[in-house]
Structure formats: structure tokens, C-alpha cells
Design a protein around this motif. Sequence first.
Motif, PDB file in Angstrom:
ATOM      1  N   TRP A 284     -43.340 -58.397 -60.503  1.00 14.25           N
ATOM      2  CA  TRP A 284     -43.389 -59.778 -60.024  1.00 14.25           C
ATOM      3  C   TRP A 284     -43.229 -60.753 -61.184  1.00 14.25           C
ATOM      4  O   TRP A 284     -43.679 -60.493 -62.298  1.00 14.25           O
ATOM      5  CB  TRP A 284     -44.708 -60.062 -59.305  1.00 14.25           C
ATOM      6  CG  TRP A 284     -44.831 -59.361 -57.993  1.00 14.25           C
ATOM      7  CD1 TRP A 284     -45.424 -58.154 -57.755  1.00 14.25           C
ATOM      8  CD2 TRP A 284     -44.315 -59.805 -56.739  1.00 14.25           C
ATOM      9  NE1 TRP A 284     -45.321 -57.827 -56.435  1.00 14.25           N
ATOM     10  CE2 TRP A 284     -44.642 -58.829 -55.783  1.00 14.25           C
ATOM     11  CE3 TRP A 284     -43.617 -60.936 -56.331  1.00 14.25           C
ATOM     12  CZ2 TRP A 284     -44.293 -58.942 -54.440  1.00 14.25           C
ATOM     13  CZ3 TRP A 284     -43.269 -61.060 -54.992  1.00 14.25           C
ATOM     14  CH2 TRP A 284     -43.602 -60.076 -54.062  1.00 14.25           C
ATOM     15  N   GLY A 286     -43.688 -65.032 -61.911  1.00 15.31           N
ATOM     16  CA  GLY A 286     -44.056 -66.350 -61.412  1.00 15.31           C
ATOM     17  C   GLY A 286     -42.867 -67.286 -61.505  1.00 15.31           C
ATOM     18  O   GLY A 286     -42.265 -67.439 -62.571  1.00 15.31           O
ATOM     19  N   ASP A 442     -44.465 -66.611 -56.338  1.00 12.68           N
ATOM     20  CA  ASP A 442     -43.934 -65.506 -57.132  1.00 12.68           C
ATOM     21  C   ASP A 442     -42.709 -64.927 -56.457  1.00 12.68           C
ATOM     22  O   ASP A 442     -42.562 -64.991 -55.228  1.00 12.68           O
ATOM     23  CB  ASP A 442     -44.969 -64.387 -57.277  1.00 12.68           C
ATOM     24  CG  ASP A 442     -46.233 -64.835 -57.978  1.00 12.68           C
ATOM     25  OD1 ASP A 442     -46.175 -65.832 -58.726  1.00 12.68           O
ATOM     26  OD2 ASP A 442     -47.275 -64.188 -57.764  1.00 12.68           O
ATOM     27  N   THR A 531     -49.058 -64.785 -62.976  1.00  7.86           N
ATOM     28  CA  THR A 531     -48.194 -63.651 -62.666  1.00  7.86           C
ATOM     29  C   THR A 531     -47.122 -63.460 -63.735  1.00  7.86           C
ATOM     30  O   THR A 531     -46.314 -64.348 -63.993  1.00  7.86           O
ATOM     31  CB  THR A 531     -47.518 -63.855 -61.304  1.00  7.86           C
ATOM     32  OG1 THR A 531     -48.526 -63.984 -60.302  1.00  7.86           O
ATOM     33  CG2 THR A 531     -46.610 -62.683 -60.961  1.00  7.86           C
TER      34      THR A 531
END
Length: 657
Positions: A284, A286, A442, A531
Amino acid sequence: MLRTSKRGASIGTPGRTRHRPVAAARRTVATGVVAVAAACALGLGALPATADPGPDRAEAADVTGPDNPTPDPAPDPVPDPVLLGDAAPDGEPLPLERLFDNRGVSDDAHPGAADFDGRGDSFSAQELRAAGWTPGRTIAVDGAALRWPATAPGRPDNVLAAGQAVRLSGRGEALTFLVAGGGPGARTRDGAAGTGLVRYRDGSRSTYRLRAPDWRTGPLPTKLLGLPHRNTPDGRRAGTVRLYAVTVPVERGREVSSVTLPRAGREAGLHVFSLALRGPSNGWTGTWAASTSGYTTVGPWTDRTLRLVVHSSAGGPRARIRLENTFSPAPVRIGHATVALRGKGAATAGRAVPLAFGGRSGTELPAGAQQFSDPVGFRVPPDTDLLVSIHLPGTVRALPVHSYTSQTSYLSADGAGDRTGERGGEAYGTALPSWPLLTGVDVAGGPGSVVALGDSITDGERSTPGANRRWPDLLARRLRDQRDVPRFGVLNQGISGNRVVTDRYPGTGASSVLSGVSAEHRLERDVLAQTGARTVVVFEGVNDIRAGTTGDEVIATLKRIAATAHERGMRVAVATIAPCGGFFDCTDEAESYRVAVNRHIRAGLGLYDAVFDFDAAVRDPDRPDRMLPRFDGGDHLHPNDAGMRAFSEAIDLRELI
């Protein structure tokens, strides 16, 4: 000389000072960082590990995580009997609840049934329930899934740290404790502290430093949860009592086998209610984020839908959002949420895609907690406006917000109901200048993110509203348009009025002061737990020196921020403070502090991995305490679009990796 990429994009600029990278190896003895509430989510791409309940506890598996967030709580369980102090210090590791030896929560009708602090006082079960903290519920904080003890009031629900070995397994980026200090030997608001040990499956170990602020006198701005009363043997007494989330490093990539608590001693009163590993954010990136700047009154709003306009930096084939109830004393109910590409105004470009939370259309966020939506197949293009719509089915009178957005979002009328799925914008007749609840979007895949930690300049004050010309937006476009370094997402964690050293938001209750807690106090939530965060660019300090904070105080705090980020394996870049001469409170004294801080930053002192000279990029060479007129947004403090571009171009993209 400018260095150019293969595609001709400039990736180096004059005025940039380059330093040898600081070793990012994590120190084995690490200082715990108090994580202010609300922070981030139920893990970042992998299931976060929690203290193993053990084979002798007949409990359902805790399957919460970013792909399966916390469901609504079931009725409170009736716990099995628990022996006090079931294991000796340094004995065979046991599940945390088997080690509980203190009664910290009492029913208001029987306040004498618990004694948290050795003086007969305790937390109120009724006030915990009103905050959404019911027995056995998962409270997600900064990427860790902390479980509130599943015990009845008046039963053992926490352990006084004295060297006990706790069974914990899994891999993670950090270790978070739910703690409070309180004991007959506690003397200061600093609470209780001690050094503990993390053991790994491969036989290695690392130490950590854990500090639990005092439950009655600890700092309010850094608390996770505050309750308005405490129970005493004589009944309830007014005065805020606190619980804290404190996060410490672990060795990334190594599998944890157990955690030994500090030998703080019973008199010191270092109470541990829960602990959990923060899962890695593998897979993942951001693409958008915003910091919670405070908790403030709204409306009241009844049965309304928010339609929030945000702007992506990186793209990906799947998406999820993050909601946070930071600073709030009460839970908030989410009826439904959707995500869509933006058309014109509040209208979508295509279908609004429904989001789920643990397979359900709605969820409830306990006070101080956060939650990710389930991943959804929704392709997010880079550099694109998105609409995130959130239905609030009840009545809300106060919410956590990001106060300044340089962007207009939208709100439906009172009683309009769930309008999250509508394509048109007709239902959204009220302009909304803030971002309530939403703190992140995300995307699946990608190389991770760069975090911009800053104040109103980073937040976009005096840039063109709605045009996404803040310097982090422009940095994201530079990254997108080149091939020499990874195309990171860029997360803007600027807060208007924010300071490096001192808190602005008072830390409790609804407030009109929406400038956040200090950069140091929000570091865990807004940087380390973000993230895919790989690098942080710190650009703050002008608000401190204008308020009379000395240059030495700013420098000392920048050093601590860098040290903490390095302990977590992050790369740290610091930008010099831009000139503000001509602004009403940029005095000669403030200028002397600015010069001293910038001298320190440019020297680097082996503390920072990179330095970006934002001061040199915009200052007037004939009047170095002022910006050049072509960069001045009009108030002599905030740059215009051209000044924002100058900041972005002062960043050597090579220094981000």
C-alpha cells in the motif's frame, strides 16, 4: 549546475545543501513516543499481531485488520476467573490477560471494587462505555489493534509492569502499549518509566524504553482517551483521567516471540492494559492525507452527508480510506461511505463506489480510535480530485477536523439522509471549509510515501484555492514526471498555526484553537504511522520563533524528531525556515532565532539525511530577512504559487531515497 533526469526534468537546484546520509539503523535502546489519539488504522497492509490469548483461553480469533476492520462490538463477555499475577517475572511468557494483577475499572455503583493507583481510585466503567470502550473491543491506534480488556468492572484488567514476560508473536514495524501511570510512589506528571526487552524467534533481542504518563496529571494533548471523572471509595470526583498509547521500535523483519515488561515496580505504577504490533504496510502507498488539527463544535448536524474533496498524489488499482476520531471524547457513527472521481463541483464523474468496514456498510469509531475501510476495486489516477462521501446518521455536535484545506468540500442539508451514492451535487448545498474525520486515502501497490510535516505554508495558505498548488502537490507532480527515483506518494501533514515545540490545541474538549499539537507530539500519528512512509521532510519553526520560542529550543526539538524517525528506519530531511520580515510579529528577535536555526540545519551536524534550503530559494538577496516580491503571497509570511514552486524545486529528488 542543475542535474537533469533522462526525461529532462530538473532534479537538482542551486542553494541545496547536500549531506552524507545518516545511518538509519535502528538503535536497540529506544525512547517510547507518546502517540496522540486518533491516529491511524488497523494495520497497514498486514494483520497486526496482538498479545496471544493462548490455547487455554476459549476466545474467538481476533481477525481485525485493514482488510477486515473492527466490526461493531458484540455484547460484553463475562470473563473466566483470572488469577492475580499468574506468572513470575521473567518466567514462561503468558498472554497478557493471564498476568493481570490490578483492578483499574469499577462500576459507578461499586467504586470501591477497584484500586488503580494504590489510593483506592479507578476508572469509571460507565464513562468508558460512553466513549465506546466496551470490554473486549478493539481500539485501533496508529496502525496497531489494541484490545481493551474483556473483563467486568472490579476484576483484574491490567498489569503493573515488573519484568513479566508477555506472549506476543508476529512481525511488525513498531510495538504499541496502552498504558497509564499511577501508583503510591508516583511523584510527578512524568508518570512511570522503565526499560523492557523484546525477544525474537531467531534468538536475538532488543531493548526499549517505555514511559507511562500519570493518569491524573499527564499531558492532555498527548492522551489517547480522557474521561471527565474518576471513581473513589466515596463516589465520583471531577477531573480528567487519561489513557495513553505509547509506541516503541522493534527490529523490522524479525519475528517477535515475547515481550518482557519493564521492571518499574509496583510503587511506581506503570500499568499496561494492552499491547500490539503495528503490522507492515506492504502493498500500500498513501496517496493523500491530512492531519487532525483539533476537535471543534459543528452544527449540530443531524442525518447529514459529507462530500469531501481530496487530491491524489499517486495512483493505484484499489483504494481504501482511513477515518479517525482523534481528540474526541465520544464515539461517532458512520452510516455509509463512498469514493468517486470528481466531476464538477460536488458531482461525481461516474459511479460512487460503496465502501465497507469489516464487510458492513457502516461502523462506529470509539473515542480516540481509527479505522480503515475494506479495500475496494476502484482505480485512482494520480494527480486527480476524488470525492469521499460519509453519511452521519445521528446528531453530531463536535468532530475532529483538519481546519484549513485550501479547498471547498460539501455538506447536505439537515435530515437529508444518506446521499453518498448520488452522482449529482444538488443535495450538497452547503460549502464546507474543513475535512472532518477523513485523514487518509491509500492505493494498492506503489513504492511508498514521502511525508511533508509542516505548518500553514505546507497547508497551502495563500496558494490558489482549489488548484492544488501547495508545495507538496508540486513535489508529487515532479515525482510523477520523472523516472530516476521512485514515484512516491506525497502526504501533506501541514497544519495552519502549528509549532515544532509547543502544543496549540489544548488537548481536551471542543476548542476554537485548531492548530494541532506540536510537531513532536504528533510525529507518531502523522508521520511514523502513515501508510508506506519512507521519508519525512520537516519544514516548521516560523510559528515558534514568532511566538518567542528560542532558536535553541527549536533546534533541540528538531534533533529529537530526527532521532525518533531514525530509530524507526525513516529517512529525515529538514528544510530551512523561510524569511518572514514585514509580517507584524516577525521581530528582530525572531529573525535572530531564524538565522540560528537555519545555521544549525545547514550544518547538518550528522543528524539529518538531507537539507533543503527553502530560505535560499525565496529570500531577497538585498534584504535577506524578506521574501522576494515575486514569491510573496501578500502578507510577507506565506508564499504565493510561485513561492510554492520554488520550494518544490529546491528539493533534490535523489535525496528522498
